[in-house]
Motif scaffolding. Structure first.
Motif, mmCIF file in Angstrom:
data_model
loop_
_atom_site.group_PDB
_atom_site.id
_atom_site.type_symbol
_atom_site.label_atom_id
_atom_site.label_comp_id
_atom_site.label_asym_id
_atom_site.label_seq_id
_atom_site.Cartn_x
_atom_site.Cartn_y
_atom_site.Cartn_z
ATOM 1 N N PHE A 1 0.824 -1.211 0.000
ATOM 2 C CA PHE A 1 0.000 0.000 0.000
ATOM 3 C C PHE A 1 0.852 1.253 0.000
ATOM 4 C CE2 PHE A 1 -2.708 3.334 1.532
ATOM 5 C CZ PHE A 1 -3.973 3.018 1.056
ATOM 6 N N ASP A 2 1.793 1.326 0.926
ATOM 7 C CA ASP A 2 2.552 2.569 1.059
ATOM 8 C C ASP A 2 3.482 2.814 -0.121
ATOM 9 O OD1 ASP A 2 3.253 4.849 2.947
ATOM 10 O OD2 ASP A 2 5.222 4.050 2.485
ATOM 11 N N THR A 3 4.097 1.755 -0.635
ATOM 12 C CA THR A 3 5.029 1.969 -1.731
ATOM 13 C C THR A 3 4.314 2.311 -3.041
ATOM 14 O OG1 THR A 3 5.091 -0.426 -2.099
ATOM 15 C CG2 THR A 3 6.870 0.538 -0.803
ATOM 16 N N SER A 4 3.007 2.022 -3.138
ATOM 17 C CA SER A 4 2.275 2.307 -4.370
ATOM 18 C C SER A 4 1.301 3.468 -4.257
ATOM 19 C CB SER A 4 1.499 1.060 -4.824
ATOM 20 O OG SER A 4 2.371 0.047 -5.225
ATOM 21 N N VAL A 5 0.907 3.838 -3.040
ATOM 22 C CA VAL A 5 -0.086 4.898 -2.893
ATOM 23 C C VAL A 5 0.445 6.229 -3.434
ATOM 24 C CG1 VAL A 5 0.556 5.727 -0.577
ATOM 25 C CG2 VAL A 5 -1.853 5.737 -1.309
ATOM 26 N N ILE A 6 1.770 6.385 -3.436
ATOM 27 C CA ILE A 6 2.378 7.605 -3.964
ATOM 28 C C ILE A 6 2.147 7.752 -5.466
ATOM 29 C CG2 ILE A 6 4.630 6.557 -4.486
ATOM 30 C CD1 ILE A 6 4.134 9.981 -2.822
ATOM 31 N N ASN A 7 1.825 6.618 -6.136
ATOM 32 C CA ASN A 7 1.631 6.601 -7.586
ATOM 33 C C ASN A 7 0.673 7.694 -8.050
ATOM 34 O OD1 ASN A 7 0.456 5.836 -10.193
ATOM 35 N ND2 ASN A 7 1.586 3.923 -9.974
ATOM 36 N N GLY A 8 -0.519 7.714 -7.448
ATOM 37 C CA GLY A 8 -1.534 8.667 -7.882
ATOM 38 C C GLY A 8 -1.256 10.094 -7.455
ATOM 39 N N ALA A 9 -0.343 10.267 -6.497
ATOM 40 C CA ALA A 9 -0.070 11.599 -5.969
ATOM 41 C C ALA A 9 1.159 12.250 -6.590
ATOM 42 C CB ALA A 9 0.111 11.522 -4.450
ATOM 43 N N VAL A 10 1.931 11.503 -7.372
ATOM 44 C CA VAL A 10 3.220 11.997 -7.862
ATOM 45 C C VAL A 10 3.090 13.316 -8.624
ATOM 46 C CG1 VAL A 10 5.075 11.559 -9.510
ATOM 47 C CG2 VAL A 10 4.408 9.781 -7.915
#
Length: 486
Positions: free
Chosen positions: A39-48
Motif C-alpha cells: 500500500f505505502d510503496t504504491s499509494v504515492i503513484n496517484g499523488a506523484v
C-alpha cells in the motif's frame, strides 16, 4: 455438529494433524504486514504529479521523493531481525503498525517537500520491519509441506496492498475531478490518498496482538512450556516434544551468532548469503516497481488521459493480485527453482515487447504518444511482464529468503538480504524518471529485460532447492555438507 472445510485438521508429513484454519488465520494476520508494504510503496503513484506541481519539483527531486521511503525500508529491514530476537515477533509487528500510522498522518499534512520526505522515511522504517518479520514468522510457524504456499500469502498481501492503493487513488481522484483538486475539508485528493494508509495500519496492529508468539522466540527466551503449547495447538507436530528438542538444538549456536558468522570465502561472505542478496537484487532489477510507482505517470507520458491512466494502473494491479494465486497453489508442488526459471523467461518476453513499443514513441514534452499499433502492444507487454512476475518472482523470492538460510545465521542473513532488496528498489525507483528522461523508455525497459536474462542464469546455476524441508532439517544438511539442490 459438522465442521467447515477451513476448520478440518489435515495430516502433515509423517502423520499427525495440524489445524488448517488456525495456521491460515495466523499466517494471514502476519502477512498483512505485506499489505502495508504494497500500500505505502504504491499509494504515492496517484499523488506523484500533484506533489510535483504543488512543490515545484524537477525530475530528480520527484525521484528522490518517491524513492526516499526505500531508504527507511532498508534501515528497518536491516535491524528488524535483531529487534524481533530481543522483543519478540508480535511487539515488532505492533511497532511497524504504529510507525505506519504516524507516517500516513504526517505525510498527508506535509507542508514542504523535506517534511514529506521525513514522514516517508518513517513509513519506510515500518515497511522494512514488516517485510522481514512476516516471512520470518510464517517460516517458523508453518508446517514444511505447505510452508511455500503460506509464505506466498505475504506476496498476496503485498499485491492486495498495491491494488487497494491504486484503487483508492483512482476513486479519490475521480471524486475530486483530479488528484490535485480539493476533496473534503479543504484537503486536495492527493493528501487523502496518503492519509487513507492509517486504516490498513490499524487493522494490522490489532491483528498482530491476537496471534501466538513464535515457538523459536519462546525457546530462545527459555519459555519452553509456552513454545510446546504453540507447537501442539498450531503446527500439530507428530511428536511435539521431539519438535521442541529439534528447535532447541538448532537455536543453540544461534544464541551466540554475530555478523562474524556471516563471513565466508566468497568475497568475504558465505555463499548462501550472496545467493540471498542476489535473489533480492534481481527481484527489483527487472523493474517491477517502475510500473507500480510510476504507472499512472508512465501511461500519461505516452498519450493516455489521466482517467485512463488510473484505470490502466488498477487493471495491472488486479492482474498482479490474481496471478499471485498461481504461486500459492504451485510453489510447493512444482518447486521454487522451476517457477523462478519460467518467470524469468516470461518477464523477458513482456519487457522486450514493452521496450520495442516505447522506442516507437513520437513527439516530446506533453505531446508524446505511441502510434498504432504500439500503444496496445506496450500495454500487453507490460501486463505480460506483471503476469509472470506475480506468479513467480514476486512471491517466490520471499519464500526463498524465508527458508534458505540455516538457523545459525538466519535472522541476520534475512535482514541483510531484505535490506538489499530495498536498496535496489531505491536505486531503480530513483533512476527510473531520470533515465527515462535521458535515454527514453525503450532503452530503460531493454535494461530491465537484460536483468531478466541474468536472473534466469542466476537461478539455474546457483539457487538451492529446499522445498519440503523443515528449517531444522536444512541445518542438518548443512552440518553434514550434503547438497541442498535437487
Amino acid at each position: 455438529m459438522g465442521t467447515s472445510p477451513a476448520d478440518k485438521t489435515v495430516p502433515p508429513e509423517g502423520g499427525g494433524t495440524f489445524h488448517r484454519g488456525k495456521i491460515l488465520i495466523i499466517t494471514l494476520a502476519a502477512a498483512l504486514g505485506g499489505l502495508l508494504f504494497g500500500f505505502d510503496t504504491s499509494v504515492i503513484n496517484g499523488a506523484v504529479n500533484s506533489i510535483q506541481s504543488d512543490f515545484s519539483l524537477g525530475s530528480a527531486a520527484v525521484g528522490i521523493t518517491v524513492a526516499i521511503t526505500l531508504i527507511g525500508c532498508a534501515i528497518g529491514a536491516w535491524f528488524a531481525g535483531q529487534l524481533a530476537d530481543v522483543w519478540g515477533r508480535k511487539p515488532v509487528m505492533v511497532l511497524a503498525a504504529s510507525l505506519f500510522v504516524i507516517s500516513s498522518i504526517g505525510s498527508a499534512y506535509a507542508f514542504a517537500v523535506w517534511d514529506l520526505m521525513s514522514w516517508r522515511i518513517i513509513g519506510g522504517l515500518a515497511i522494512g520491519i514488516a517485510s522481514v518479520i512476516a516471512p520470518a514468522y510464517i517460516g517458523e510457524m508453518a508446517p514444511a509441506r505447505i510452508r511455500g504456499g503460506l509464505s506466498s500469502l505475504q506476496q498476496l498481501a503485498i499485491t492486495l496492498g498495491i491494488f487497494l492503493a491504486l484503487l483508492s487513488d483512482a476513486g479519490l481522484a475521480r471524486a475530486a475531478g483530479g488528484a490535485g483538486n480539493q476533496l473534503w475539508w479543504g484537503m486536495p485528493a492527493w493528501r487523502w490518498m496518503l492519509l487513507v494508509g492509517v486504516i490498513p495500519a490499524v487493522v494490522y496492529g490489532v491483528l498482530s496482538l491476537t496471534i501466538p508468539e513464535s515457538p523459536h522466540f519462546l525457546i530462545r527466551k527459555g519459555r519452553n512450556r509456552d513454545a510446546l503449547a504453540v507447537i501442539r495447538r498450531v503446527t500439530g507436530s507428530v511428536d511435539p516434544d521431539q519438535r521442541l528438542k529439534e528447535i532447541e538444538e538448532s537455536l543453540e549456536n544461534e544464541r551466540h551468532s554475530t555478523y562474524r558468522d556471516l563471513r565466508g570465502p566468497a568475497f568475504g561472505l558465505q555463499p548462501i548469503l550472496w545467493i540471498g542478496i542476489g535473489m533480492a537484487a534481481f527481484q527489483q532489477l527487472v523493474g517491477i516497481n517502475a510500473i507500480f510507482y510510476y504507472s499512472t505517470t508512465l501511461w500519461e507520458s505516452v498519450g493516455f488521459s489521466q482517467r485512463d491512466s488510473f484505470t490502466t494502473s488498477v487493471i495491472t494491479a488486479t492482474i498482479n493480485v490474481l496471478l499471485t494465486f498461481v504461486a500459492i497453489f504451485f510453489v510447493d508442488k512444482v518447486g521454487r527453482k522451476r517457477l523462478l526459471l519460467v518467470g524469468s523467461a516470461g518477464m523477458f518476453v513482456g519487457l522486450i515487447a514493452a521496450a520495442i513499443s516505447f522506442s516507437q514513441a513520437t513527439g516530446s514534452g506533453d505531446s508524446v504518444s505511441l502510434p498504432a499499433p504500439w500503444g496496445p502492444i506496450a500495454l500487453v507487454g507490460a501486463n505480460l511482464f506483471v503476469i509472470f512476475f506475480a506468479a513467480t518472482w514476486g512471491p517466490v523470492m520471499w519464500v526463498v529468503l524465508g527458508e534458505v538460510f540455516p538457523n545459525k545465521i538466519r535472522g541476520l542473513a534475512l535482514g541483510i538480504a531484505t535490506a538489499f532488496n530495498w536498496i535496489f528498489n531505491f536505486i531503480v525507483t530513483l533512476l527510473f524518471p531520470i533515465m527515462s528522461a535521458a535515454v527514453g523508455l525503450g532503452y530503460v525497459y531493454a535494461g530491465f529485460a537484460f536483468f531478466a536474462v541474468l536472473s534466469f542464469w542466476f537461478v539455474k546455476a546457483l539457487l538451492p532447492e529446499v522445498s519440503g524441508l523443515e528449517l531444522e532439517d536444512k541445518n542438518k544438511l548443512v552440518r553434514h555438507k550434503k547438497p541442498l539442490t535437487t
